[in-house]
Design a protein around this motif. Structure first.
Motif, PDB file in Angstrom:
ATOM      1  N   VAL A   2      29.999 -67.314 -13.576  1.00 12.17           N
ATOM      2  CA  VAL A   2      30.769 -66.297 -14.221  1.00 12.17           C
ATOM      3  C   VAL A   2      29.908 -65.203 -14.864  1.00 12.17           C
ATOM      4  O   VAL A   2      28.880 -65.532 -15.385  1.00 12.17           O
ATOM      5  CB  VAL A   2      31.693 -66.925 -15.175  1.00 12.17           C
ATOM      6  CG1 VAL A   2      32.584 -65.800 -15.694  1.00 12.17           C
ATOM      7  CG2 VAL A   2      32.559 -67.771 -14.780  1.00 12.17           C
ATOM      8  N   LEU A 224      47.547 -67.923 -19.536  1.00  7.93           N
ATOM      9  CA  LEU A 224      46.238 -67.549 -18.995  1.00  7.93           C
ATOM     10  C   LEU A 224      46.222 -66.362 -18.349  1.00  7.93           C
ATOM     11  O   LEU A 224      45.403 -65.612 -18.240  1.00  7.93           O
ATOM     12  CB  LEU A 224      45.282 -68.767 -18.476  1.00  7.93           C
ATOM     13  CG  LEU A 224      44.775 -70.117 -19.340  1.00  7.93           C
ATOM     14  CD1 LEU A 224      44.059 -70.761 -18.457  1.00  7.93           C
ATOM     15  CD2 LEU A 224      43.830 -69.332 -20.401  1.00  7.93           C
TER      16      LEU A 224
ATOM     17  N   GLN B 393      35.062 -63.054 -15.450  1.00 10.45           N
ATOM     18  CA  GLN B 393      36.127 -63.808 -16.064  1.00 10.45           C
ATOM     19  C   GLN B 393      37.443 -63.799 -15.619  1.00 10.45           C
ATOM     20  O   GLN B 393      38.427 -64.690 -15.413  1.00 10.45           O
ATOM     21  CB  GLN B 393      35.984 -63.790 -17.624  1.00 10.45           C
ATOM     22  CG  GLN B 393      36.337 -62.460 -18.197  1.00 10.45           C
ATOM     23  CD  GLN B 393      37.099 -62.363 -19.610  1.00 10.45           C
ATOM     24  OE1 GLN B 393      38.024 -63.177 -19.655  1.00 10.45           O
ATOM     25  NE2 GLN B 393      36.559 -61.720 -20.389  1.00 10.45           N
ATOM     26  N   THR B 394      38.087 -62.498 -15.111  1.00 11.65           N
ATOM     27  CA  THR B 394      39.150 -62.234 -14.575  1.00 11.65           C
ATOM     28  C   THR B 394      39.400 -63.072 -13.313  1.00 11.65           C
ATOM     29  O   THR B 394      40.295 -63.670 -13.105  1.00 11.65           O
ATOM     30  CB  THR B 394      39.425 -60.708 -14.270  1.00 11.65           C
ATOM     31  OG1 THR B 394      38.979 -59.976 -15.639  1.00 11.65           O
ATOM     32  CG2 THR B 394      40.701 -60.420 -13.997  1.00 11.65           C
ATOM     33  N   THR B 396      37.776 -65.763 -12.250  1.00 11.00           N
ATOM     34  CA  THR B 396      37.503 -67.068 -12.769  1.00 11.00           C
ATOM     35  C   THR B 396      38.787 -67.438 -13.070  1.00 11.00           C
ATOM     36  O   THR B 396      39.333 -68.512 -12.703  1.00 11.00           O
ATOM     37  CB  THR B 396      36.682 -67.120 -14.018  1.00 11.00           C
ATOM     38  OG1 THR B 396      35.316 -66.518 -13.573  1.00 11.00           O
ATOM     39  CG2 THR B 396      36.457 -68.698 -14.136  1.00 11.00           C
ATOM     40  N   VAL B 397      39.532 -66.885 -14.200  1.00 13.01           N
ATOM     41  CA  VAL B 397      40.919 -67.214 -14.602  1.00 13.01           C
ATOM     42  C   VAL B 397      42.079 -67.317 -13.329  1.00 13.01           C
ATOM     43  O   VAL B 397      42.539 -68.470 -13.293  1.00 13.01           O
ATOM     44  CB  VAL B 397      41.378 -66.180 -15.613  1.00 13.01           C
ATOM     45  CG1 VAL B 397      42.813 -66.623 -16.072  1.00 13.01           C
ATOM     46  CG2 VAL B 397      40.337 -66.507 -16.984  1.00 13.01           C
ATOM     47  N   LEU B 429      31.382 -73.868 -17.084  1.00  6.45           N
ATOM     48  CA  LEU B 429      32.560 -72.960 -17.991  1.00  6.45           C
ATOM     49  C   LEU B 429      32.864 -73.295 -19.291  1.00  6.45           C
ATOM     50  O   LEU B 429      32.811 -72.503 -20.252  1.00  6.45           O
ATOM     51  CB  LEU B 429      33.762 -72.862 -16.950  1.00  6.45           C
ATOM     52  CG  LEU B 429      33.540 -72.134 -15.817  1.00  6.45           C
ATOM     53  CD1 LEU B 429      35.138 -72.160 -15.216  1.00  6.45           C
ATOM     54  CD2 LEU B 429      33.474 -70.617 -16.134  1.00  6.45           C
ATOM     55  N   ASP B 433      31.216 -68.579 -23.578  1.00  8.81           N
ATOM     56  CA  ASP B 433      32.001 -68.163 -24.793  1.00  8.81           C
ATOM     57  C   ASP B 433      33.366 -67.874 -24.452  1.00  8.81           C
ATOM     58  O   ASP B 433      34.170 -67.449 -25.271  1.00  8.81           O
ATOM     59  CB  ASP B 433      31.391 -66.792 -25.360  1.00  8.81           C
ATOM     60  CG  ASP B 433      30.162 -67.236 -26.394  1.00  8.81           C
ATOM     61  OD1 ASP B 433      30.170 -68.466 -26.794  1.00  8.81           O
ATOM     62  OD2 ASP B 433      29.323 -66.337 -26.660  1.00  8.81           O
ATOM     63  N   GLU B 434      33.732 -67.897 -23.019  1.00  3.52           N
ATOM     64  CA  GLU B 434      35.216 -67.372 -22.839  1.00  3.52           C
ATOM     65  C   GLU B 434      36.043 -68.354 -23.082  1.00  3.52           C
ATOM     66  O   GLU B 434      36.258 -69.590 -22.402  1.00  3.52           O
ATOM     67  CB  GLU B 434      35.044 -67.056 -21.151  1.00  3.52           C
ATOM     68  CG  GLU B 434      34.389 -65.801 -20.979  1.00  3.52           C
ATOM     69  CD  GLU B 434      34.776 -64.625 -21.585  1.00  3.52           C
ATOM     70  OE1 GLU B 434      35.943 -64.583 -21.876  1.00  3.52           O
ATOM     71  OE2 GLU B 434      34.070 -63.783 -22.208  1.00  3.52           O
ATOM     72  N   VAL B 435      37.048 -68.132 -23.940  1.00  6.84           N
ATOM     73  CA  VAL B 435      37.929 -69.139 -24.476  1.00  6.84           C
ATOM     74  C   VAL B 435      38.913 -69.135 -23.058  1.00  6.84           C
ATOM     75  O   VAL B 435      39.197 -70.538 -22.826  1.00  6.84           O
ATOM     76  CB  VAL B 435      38.739 -68.599 -25.603  1.00  6.84           C
ATOM     77  CG1 VAL B 435      40.019 -69.505 -25.956  1.00  6.84           C
ATOM     78  CG2 VAL B 435      37.907 -68.469 -26.604  1.00  6.84           C
ATOM     79  N   LYS B 436      39.329 -68.323 -22.460  1.00  7.43           N
ATOM     80  CA  LYS B 436      40.300 -68.597 -21.467  1.00  7.43           C
ATOM     81  C   LYS B 436      39.963 -69.423 -20.186  1.00  7.43           C
ATOM     82  O   LYS B 436      40.546 -70.132 -19.609  1.00  7.43           O
ATOM     83  CB  LYS B 436      40.746 -67.254 -20.722  1.00  7.43           C
ATOM     84  CG  LYS B 436      41.912 -66.486 -21.617  1.00  7.43           C
ATOM     85  CD  LYS B 436      42.269 -65.197 -21.282  1.00  7.43           C
ATOM     86  CE  LYS B 436      41.083 -64.183 -21.236  1.00  7.43           C
ATOM     87  NZ  LYS B 436      41.608 -62.916 -20.806  1.00  7.43           N
ATOM     88  N   ILE B 439      39.583 -72.895 -21.574  1.00  3.14           N
ATOM     89  CA  ILE B 439      41.112 -73.568 -21.221  1.00  3.14           C
ATOM     90  C   ILE B 439      41.494 -73.947 -20.143  1.00  3.14           C
ATOM     91  O   ILE B 439      41.722 -74.992 -19.705  1.00  3.14           O
ATOM     92  CB  ILE B 439      42.061 -72.482 -21.925  1.00  3.14           C
ATOM     93  CG1 ILE B 439      41.945 -72.312 -23.575  1.00  3.14           C
ATOM     94  CG2 ILE B 439      43.462 -73.047 -21.706  1.00  3.14           C
ATOM     95  CD1 ILE B 439      42.764 -71.452 -24.096  1.00  3.14           C
ATOM     96  N   GLY B 440      41.127 -72.973 -18.887  1.00  7.92           N
ATOM     97  CA  GLY B 440      41.364 -73.176 -17.653  1.00  7.92           C
ATOM     98  C   GLY B 440      40.685 -74.494 -17.016  1.00  7.92           C
ATOM     99  O   GLY B 440      41.185 -74.972 -16.452  1.00  7.92           O
ATOM    100  N   TYR B 527      46.222 -68.854 -28.458  1.00  4.39           N
ATOM    101  CA  TYR B 527      45.555 -70.136 -28.415  1.00  4.39           C
ATOM    102  C   TYR B 527      45.805 -71.277 -29.477  1.00  4.39           C
ATOM    103  O   TYR B 527      44.802 -72.019 -29.696  1.00  4.39           O
ATOM    104  CB  TYR B 527      44.223 -69.640 -28.300  1.00  4.39           C
ATOM    105  CG  TYR B 527      43.825 -68.468 -27.276  1.00  4.39           C
ATOM    106  CD1 TYR B 527      43.924 -68.757 -26.018  1.00  4.39           C
ATOM    107  CD2 TYR B 527      43.476 -67.318 -27.542  1.00  4.39           C
ATOM    108  CE1 TYR B 527      43.831 -67.948 -25.135  1.00  4.39           C
ATOM    109  CE2 TYR B 527      43.281 -66.379 -26.867  1.00  4.39           C
ATOM    110  CZ  TYR B 527      43.399 -66.503 -25.473  1.00  4.39           C
ATOM    111  OH  TYR B 527      43.329 -65.582 -24.572  1.00  4.39           O
TER     112      TYR B 527
END
Lengths: 259, 970
Positions: A2, A224, B393-394, B396-397, B429, B433-436, B439-440, B527
């Motif tokens: 990422v 999300l 990240q977009t 990725t989510v 992942l 640092d990416e919380v989203k 979580i995913g 969150y």
């Protein structure tokens, strides 16, 4: 892997004041102010006027209390700075100043999204964010309920404001989201595919575009997806840092300064 | 020498006087060559060579590669390829002349000799069954093919070395060392020597080298050894053996003839005519001695050469594997480390508790075949993983959310994610640092970690430490997801250990400490999630982790018990199940049981027995079962009204797991008399009797255990009889489950106390069944059966006759006195006491030597054994000169010491025994010498009447002897 956003090196938490030299950076209440007043004073404004403004805004604002509103007002005037004193210029943050804040404080990087966020704040479309828009905007930004945020995000993503997020808009929003692979013949292939995946996931009525109802249903099922097409809300970490810094009790602040 | 006189000597040549029909001398020597034309001359020549016989013979064979042609003429050179002797005969009989006939005879003789030699050699070799490198290599190759296929494979890894090549100087002739790590045991080290497979083969000594000393058992070959040693290996082996033996055979056919020779010897398959004839000639004209030596020697040379080849090949192999260094030295040091590691592993294994589930075994790891038909999901998932790898990240989510739309409970999808490299990305992942994204990713990991293979992959990829770190994240959603994933992953030992080692237990316990007093916000932000949910996930993870002993300790040390106790007061079923589950796992430890009592957990366990949720009921009952070993806890269960729900849960028999837990709880609770009374009130006895049939063993063990406890009461014995419980109980005596047998014997014994029940038991031949259980290998069963026999003998009609009717029964009982288990000994003494009540039986057991055996046991500190032993001695004194015999076997002096014990039961039994023994004057003297009189005088003052009497009687006997002695003197 990422691609992660470049983390802003300067944060709000700088106590030694060095950060203040950066343009547009939010500063804490003026250091010269020794008054222990509950409500911090903004420069260039008399106390009475400030109190009145605070009360008006607090009344209209769901998510902030009086103290928090006053903090935000003070911050606003700090940010606007010298511009406020110049006569004939509307008081407020212009597009560039605001984008700077978004970038440095909330870690946003996507130009298009930042423009859209500015539009989201600038309710009267005058190209300036005034103090009311500032406080109301941040109210949603920081404390908004899921419903409020969904509405806001949808507006951000609906680039032409027609009430739908079309395939083209999605493509536009997502076009930088994949690393360019040199092996690929058509660099846009992946993006198109990603748009299709998103549509499959979120387009419940199968009309090839996302209505506000589609979007809300999808987000309701999977939170999300709130920022499905790009980060347009502060990430939780910078949000916490921002709140911790801005809503600090002035008394605490002085203690910290002295220590 | 003999042909000195019959030979012509010239300067450089020697030729014999004998000539053949063509005038050629039969022996012709021209240095350095010697030619012989008849067997007679050949034999003389070899004889003349004396010490060099062997060399001479070898040279002879080497010079004459084709002896048949030499002997019988070139006609036979073409025929020798045909193995059948008949063909030769056929050819020969066509010609009529005398020479051909002789040739025929010679050919026949040769053939016979050949066969004889071959058989003789084989007979000599086969009992020694020497291994040579070829089969060993084949075996190791074969084992290699079993590597790393997970649970079903027979061996995890096999490594071997030939760091000491085959050498003649070495008596054993080890060929290679094999480290085989089978799926179900620690790695044994095996030495394959010429004599067979040694186990234990090489242990590492201080210098980290391998100890070559031959010790331990010798097995015929590697596979036999593994079959013997490792149960699972043989199981799996039998499945795969056929295939491999086929392959082996195929390999063999390709070998060159020379190599085959070795195979001929050791594999006992028929060789080609050529090799037979060769050997034939080797031995031709040699003494019997030389003949005997030759085959094995010949074989050895072959082996040596081949072994060298193999070790070269092997070192190449190892180089290719990249596991071990080139040189032999480094190979062996690598081995040393390896075995050290396996020792560590073994230690860890010991530290784990017995409550490990079967899931601990490695599952089969069948990766997708490259060209197998892949489902469409596979390609879709591959695409998504590509976006995960190459998206911001977009993207990725979006990819993560889309991936969740697949049926992640399905194995194809789970394995597809892994096989396209998705697991690595998902775990990476978690480190961002990416919380989203976290979580995913966790939402997916949580689902796919239900698959045992994926669990292992997650651990192998280092996912656990990262997840443990997330447990301290400020975002509750993340904590929850991480804890739930850990709950799934920590289903096997290694994972549980890793969680502990990375501080996971402390963090999980911290999750339980949800701020219960703080006001929860009405609206949860993006969150956030409810504190209760966090605690639930924490408990879920602890439940999984609590299956390892060390983790139980860690939970306790982290202060988990009070927190669990607090959570137990809540009313969310979702929460209660993992909490009670954890408590139930941990209650196997004494520390926990004490804490559970102290934290007033029993009350809440009892309360939750009344819940609607079957799983919750099951775990509560299970926890009570674990804790009710303690008397106070049993009382608490009763005081909090837990017995009634337990009794009522008995009526629902559909859920066997719950039934097992409930019956278990009833069993343990019924150890207390008051509880038994309650159970009778609730009609639980009747229900229990009803459960004696058609139930799985885990239920039966508990039901029978409960009945055994309940039947300590007379009323319950009657109830059991009236409900028809005796028959099913006696039927259960023929089982094989040890735990069940212990309980059944106890229950039958308890019932036998009631005379009417005893009649039924006798009619059903229950006593005989009990008696045969004395042969059970498990000491607990033996002891329990012996205890049960006591009331049977007491209450049976014609008990003496009945006992005598068991052929060999009395001898069996007496021989059990040789056991070294105290409980067995006590029970057998008790049984002997009862048996000895019948004079005839007493006579029989005396003949079987009961007196010396009892006397040998006299030196014991165990009060229970002392008591029953003294009773048995006292009984056995009633026959013949047993009293004197006990004295002779020095049983009296230790008995006197029993009087110093603190147990009145011991005193009573001892005093009675001494009273019986004191009938013999010599025993009186011994008693007196050992200070019995003073001790007995104290006993006379005891409130126990029997003790008084016995002590007084004994003193009187001693005194009378003293008086008589005095009288005799004057």
């Amino acid at each position: 892997m990422v691609t992660l956003r470049v983390k802003a090196t300067q944060t709000l938490g700088n106590r030694d004041g060095r950060a203040a030299s950066a343009p547009g950076l939010i500063r804490a209440p003026a250091t010269g102010d020794t008054s222990r007043a509950r409500i911090p004073r903004a420069p260039g404004m008399n106390r009475k006027k400030l109190q009145k403004l605070t009360e008006t805004l607090t009344k209209n604002c769901k998510h902030f209390n009086k103290f928090e509103v006053s903090c935000l007002i003070k911050l606003f005037y700090n940010l606007v700075g010298e511009a406020a004193k110049r006569p004939g210029v509307a008081i407020g943050l212009d597009r560039n100043a605001f984008r700077n804040i978004l970038h440095v404080t909330f870690g946003m990087t996507d130009d298009m999204i930042m423009d859209r966020v500015f539009r989201g704040f600038d309710k009267d479309n005058d190209g300036n964010i005034n103090v009311t828009e500032w406080v109301n905007g941040l109210s949603l930004f920081l404390r908004g309920s899921l419903e409020e945020k969904m509405k806001y995000c949808f507006e951000v993503f609906d680039l032409n404001g027609d009430g739908f997020i079309s395939k083209e808009e999605m493509f536009h929003l997502l076009k930088n989201s994949l690393l360019k692979q040199p092996s690929e013949e058509d660099p846009d292939e992946g993006i198109k595919d990603l748009v299709e995946i998103t549509l499959k996931k979120m387009d419940y009525d199968h009309d090839g575009k996302l209505s506000s109802a589609d979007y809300e249903k999808a987000v309701g099922e999977e939170t999300l997806l709130l920022e499905a097409f790009g980060p347009c809300l502060p990430d939780p970490k910078s949000q916490m840092e921002f709140e911790a810094q801005v809503f600090k009790d002035p008394n605490d602040f002085h203690d910290n300064m002295n220590s | 020498s003999s042909f000195h006189f019959s030979s012509f000597f010239s300067e450089t040549t020697v030729s014999s006087k004998e000539v053949d029909k063509n005038g050629q001398p039969l022996l012709f020597l021209s240095v350095p060559q010697i030619k012989v034309r008849s067997f007679g001359q050949l034999s003389q020549l070899v004889f003349a060579a004396k010490d060099a016989k062997l060399k001479e013979a070898q040279a002879c064979i080497e010079a004459n590669r084709d002896p048949v042609v030499k002997i019988l003429g070139s006609d036979y050179s073409t025929m020798k390829e045909d193995s059948g002797a008949l063909n030769i005969l056929h050819k020969i009989t066509n010609g009529d002349d005398v020479e051909n006939e002789t040739k025929t005879n010679i050919a026949l003789l040769l053939k016979q000799l050949d066969l004889h030699l071959l058989n003789d050699t084989l007979r000599r070799i086969s009992p020694q069954t020497r291994l040579n490198p070829v089969p060993v290599k084949d075996d190791t190759e074969l084992l290699k093919s079993f590597w790393g296929k997970g649970e079903q494979s027979v061996l995890e890894s096999t490594e071997f070395t030939s760091d000491r090549g085959f050498s003649f100087s070495d008596g054993c002739g080890e060929m290679r060392y094999v480290w085989a790590k089978p799926g179900d045991a620690e790695a044994p080290c095996v030495t394959c020597g010429a004599q067979g497979v040694l186990f234990p083969g090489g242990r590492t000594d201080d210098e980290g080298k391998i100890d070559y000393e031959t010790k331990g058992e010798v097995y015929k070959d590697l596979v036999t050894f593994l079959k013997e040693k490792l149960g699972k290996f043989s199981e799996n082996m039998s499945k795969q053996e056929i295939r491999f033996s086929e392959e082996q055979q195929k390999n063999q056919t390709d070998e060159v003839p020379k190599k085959e020779e070795a195979d001929v010897i050791c594999k006992a398959v028929s060789g080609t005519d050529k090799s037979k004839l060769e050997k034939n000639q080797i031995n031709f004209g040699k003494s019997q001695m030389a003949r005997r030596l030759e085959p094995s020697l010949n074989w050895r040379t072959t082996v040596d050469r081949k072994n060298r080849k193999i070790s070269v090949k092997e070192s190449q192999e190892e180089k290719r594997r990249g596991k071990l260094g080139k040189t032999r030295a480094s190979v062996s040091s690598g081995r040393a480390q390896l075995s050290c590691k396996s020792v560590d592993k073994a230690e860890e294994t010991i530290s784990e508790s017995s409550s490990e589930s079967e899931e601990d075994e490695e599952p089969p790891d069948h990766r997708q075949e490259a060209n197998a038909d892949l489902p469409s999901e596979y390609w879709q998932i591959q695409k998504l993983v590509k976006y995960l790898k190459g998206g911001n990240q977009t993207a990725t989510v979006i990819a993560l959310c889309s991936m969740r739309d697949f049926n992640l409970a399905q194995e194809t999808c789970q394995l597809a994610i892994r096989d396209v490299g998705g697991l690595e990305v998902l775990i990476n992942l978690l480190d961002t640092d990416e919380v989203k994204c976290k979580i995913g990713s966790l939402k997916i990991l949580k689902e796919i970690s239900r698959n045992p293979q994926i669990r292992r992959n997650i651990v192998d990829l280092g996912g656990l430490p990262i997840m443990v770190n997330i447990l301290s994240s400020p975002y509750k959603t993340l904590k929850c997801l991480a804890a739930e994933t850990i709950a799934n992953v920590a289903q096997f030992k290694r994972a549980r250990r890793l969680v502990r080692q990375h501080g996971g237990i402390t963090r999980l316990v911290a999750l339980l400490d949800c701020a219960q007093n703080s006001v929860e916000p009405a609206q949860l932000s993006l969150y956030e999630t409810r504190d209760v949910e966090v605690a639930r996930c924490g408990a879920l993870a602890l439940w999984s982790c609590s299956k390892s002993y060390s983790n139980k300790e860690a939970i306790r040390k982290a202060g988990g018990i009070p927190l669990l106790a607090r959570l137990l007061k809540t009313s969310h079923e979702d929460m209660l199940i993992p909490v009670v589950g954890t408590l139930q796992e941990c209650a196997s430890e004494e520390n926990y049981r004490v804490a559970i009592k102290a934290e007033r957990i029993i009350e809440n366990l009892v309360k939750n027995l009344n819940s609607e949720n079957e799983q919750l009921q099951e775990h509560c009952a299970m926890a009570i079962y674990q804790c009710a070993e303690d008397e106070e806890t049993r009382d608490l269960v009763r005081l909090h009204g837990g017995l009634k729900p337990l009794a009522s849960l008995l009526s629902n028999t559909d859920n066997k797991q719950r039934l097992a837990a409930v019956t278990g709880a009833i069993w343990k609770c019924s150890i207390s008399k008051e509880n038994v009374t309650k159970f009778r009130e609730y009609k639980a006895i009747e229900t229990l009797v009803g459960l004696l049939t058609d139930q799985p063993e885990e239920v039966l063990v508990n039901v029978v255990g409960a009945l055994g406890e309940c039947c300590q009461d007379y009323e319950n014995q009657v109830i059991v009889r009236k409900c028809g419980g005796i028959q099913p109980l006696v039927n259960l005596l023929v089982g094989i489950n040890q735990a069940l047998l212990v309980n059944v014997t106890k229950a039958v014994g308890a019932c036998a106390v009631e005379p009417e029940s005893m009649v039924i038991i006798d009619r059903l031949d229950g006593v005989r069944l009990l008696w045969s259980l004395l042969k059970n290998p498990h000491p607990d069963v033996k002891a329990s059966a012996a205890w049960a026999l006591c009331p049977c003998i007491q209450n049976a009609k014609d008990a003496g006759e009945m006992v005598r009717s068991f052929v060999g029964g009395l001898e069996l009982v007496v021989n059990l006195l040789k056991s070294d288990n105290k409980e067995v000994l006590s029970s057998v003494c008790a049984a002997i006491t009862n048996i000895a009540k019948d004079q005839e039986n007493l006579a029989v057991i005396t003949d079987h030597g009961v007196v010396p055996l009892l006397s040998k046991l006299a030196n014991t500190n165990n009060d229970k054994l002392r008591c029953h032993l003294a009773e048995a001695i006292s009984r056995c004194c009633m026959w013949g000169r047993n009293r004197v015999a006990f004295g002779e076997h020095k049983a009296v002096a230790p008995l006197v010491q029993y009087l110093k014990s603190n147990d009145t039961n011991v005193h009573r039994a001892t005093a009675q025994a001494l009273y019986q023994l004191s009938e013999d004057p010599d025993n009186c003297i011994t008693m007196h010498e050992n200070g019995a009189v003073k001790l007995l005088l104290d006993m006379v003052g005891s409130p126990d009447q029997e003790l008084q009497e016995a002590a007084a009687g004994c003193i009187s006997n001693i005194r009378r002897l003293a008086l008589a002695a005095e009288k005799a003197r004057y």
